[in-house]
Design a protein around this motif. Structure first.
Motif, PDB file in Angstrom:
ATOM      1  N   ALA A 155       0.836  -1.196   0.000  1.00 45.61           N
ATOM      2  CA  ALA A 155       0.000   0.000   0.000  1.00 45.61           C
ATOM      3  C   ALA A 155       0.878   1.255   0.000  1.00 45.61           C
ATOM      4  N   ASN A 156       0.397   2.288  -0.698  1.00 45.26           N
ATOM      5  CA  ASN A 156       1.012   3.627  -0.696  1.00 45.26           C
ATOM      6  C   ASN A 156       2.381   3.667  -1.370  1.00 45.26           C
ATOM      7  N   VAL A 157       2.790   2.600  -2.031  1.00 39.09           N
ATOM      8  CA  VAL A 157       4.110   2.560  -2.663  1.00 39.09           C
ATOM      9  C   VAL A 157       4.111   3.336  -3.982  1.00 39.09           C
ATOM     10  N   HIS A 158       5.226   4.021  -4.264  1.00 39.34           N
ATOM     11  CA  HIS A 158       5.481   4.642  -5.558  1.00 39.34           C
ATOM     12  C   HIS A 158       6.650   3.878  -6.190  1.00 39.34           C
ATOM     13  N   ALA A 159       6.420   3.255  -7.337  1.00 44.58           N
ATOM     14  CA  ALA A 159       7.472   2.411  -7.905  1.00 44.58           C
ATOM     15  C   ALA A 159       7.303   2.248  -9.403  1.00 44.58           C
ATOM     16  N   ASP A 160       8.446   2.024 -10.080  1.00 46.17           N
ATOM     17  CA  ASP A 160       8.481   1.707 -11.508  1.00 46.17           C
ATOM     18  C   ASP A 160       9.179   0.362 -11.670  1.00 46.17           C
TER      19      ASP A 160
END
Length: 394
Positions: A155-160
């Protein structure tokens, strides 16, 4: 508590199917979903989902096989450094969660992939990533192989996450993607197989509540590549963007099928695929399906496909489908086109002293540039455009 639900296609009353229109079976997807191969017929051109596909060229993927085990994979950051501490990669059994938790196989080749081999590779992102994560998959064998990849984010992760495919392969691939609530994630899949490679793939995607996912597919090589993508939402206010770039050369068949299911309120989806075809008997297929269920008021959905025919003799099939079972929506639409070079654009460039071949390159670069910018990963943007230019040179 896990609130996700399996995508269910409603079945109407056989005695009066028009009594409740919203309960009529969806024309967008009538196939069963099952882990059992016997639940699916062997593909033929007479079946709706296979009518564009050269099924005789991928017949080996219609029956369960023992994987050759020749695929190699490696995880790192896209700059070549080690993967961040919050990103893990492990081999798990297909009987172990989260494998098999995102919907079920939706055609025979995806069921065959599931039953060919016992293990899966699980990539989990538990924390924000400062740079994109790269999973590189390579092969140097045409022996039949399979690969099952599960991507999950907290949850709430920012990732590429970038997944690259290179080399020689005959591969059946299954991909499951599940994003955590309120996360912002991008996944980019690049296929640069050799001219004789074959790849049948199935992406099953679950977008978490109020999460944003950008799912991109770039297919720039392979004798036959067929990727099907099925998606649903896990709660309201999900946001999905699906981007696709493909380039088919002489004799190649490149096929992408997207299925977006709006099953929760106030979710948004955008599907944009663009392809170029060069060479006699180059063939591409894009089939886009969007289904807005009765449980999804406030839906905002749009799908678009553009195809650029570079030489005579190439064929592009483009089929958008939209089914709306809810009258309370923000908007829904689709569009597609198949065309050749714009003579006025070429004339303008050539009148400025640019040779015809270079002018064609500029037109194609402009055609793809919008999507490459939306993929928004500078480390691969230049490589993608250079690869397109190299194909034009051939």
């Amino acid at each position: 508590m896990d609130t996700r639900k399996e995508i269910q296609i409603p079945v109407a009353d056989p005695n009066n199917p028009y009594a409740i229109p919203a309960a009529m079976p969806s024309s967008a997807d009538r196939n069963p979903r099952s882990f059992e191969v016997v639940d699916f017929a062997v593909p033929t051109r007479k079946q709706e989902d296979w009518r564009f596909t050269p099924v005789e060229r991928i017949a080996e993927f219609a029956e369960v096989f023992e994987p050759a085990g020749q695929l190699r994979y490696e995880l790192s950051s896209i700059d070549g450094s080690a993967a961040p501490a919050g990103v893990t990669l492990e081999t798990i059994s297909k009987s172990q969660a989260p494998a098999g938790s995102v919907s079920k196989p939706n055609d025979r080749v995806s069921a065959v992939e599931w039953n060919s081999g016992e293990s899966a590779v699980h990539l989990h992102v538990a924390e924000d990533t400062a740079v994109p994560v790269l999973l590189k998959i390579t092969s140097s064998s045409f022996d039949l192989d399979s690969f099952h990849l599960v991507i999950t984010t907290a949850a709430n992760v920012h990732a590429d996450v970038v997944v690259e495919h290179f080399g020689d392969a005959h591969i059946a691939e299954g991909v499951e993607i599940s994003t955590g609530v309120f996360s912002e994630v991008s996944t980019t899949f690049i296929h640069e197989w050799s001219d004789q490679s074959k790849h049948v793939g199935n992406h099953r995607i679950h977008v978490g509540k109020a999460a944003t996912l950008r799912h991109s597919v770039v297919t720039l090589g392979g004798d036959v590549v067929r990727i099907r993508m099925d998606q649903d939402f896990g709660g309201e206010q999900g946001d999905l963007t699906m981007l696709g770039i493909y380039f088919s050369e002489s004799g190649e068949h490149i096929e992408h099928r997207t299925m977006v299911v709006h099953n929760h309120p106030e979710c948004k989806s955008r599907v944009i695929y663009k392809g170029a075809l060069s060479g006699k008997d180059a063939h591409s297929t894009w089939v886009g399906n969007a289904l807005i269920e009765p449980t999804a008021p406030g839906t905002d959905s749009y799908e678009l496909n553009r195809n650029l025919i570079l030489v005579p003799g190439a064929i592009a099939d483009s089929e958008p489908n939209l089914e709306i079972e809810n009258g309370n929506i923000v908007g829904a639409g689709h569009a597609s086109s198949v065309g050749r070079f714009d003579d006025e654009e070429l004339f303008y460039l050539m009148s400025r002293g640019i040779p015809e071949k270079e002018a064609q390159k500029l037109v194609v670069a402009g055609f793809f540039n919008e999507l490459i910018e939306q993929i928004d990963i500078p480390a691969i943007s230049e490589h993608l455009m250079n690869t397109v230019h190299a194909r034009l040179e051939r």
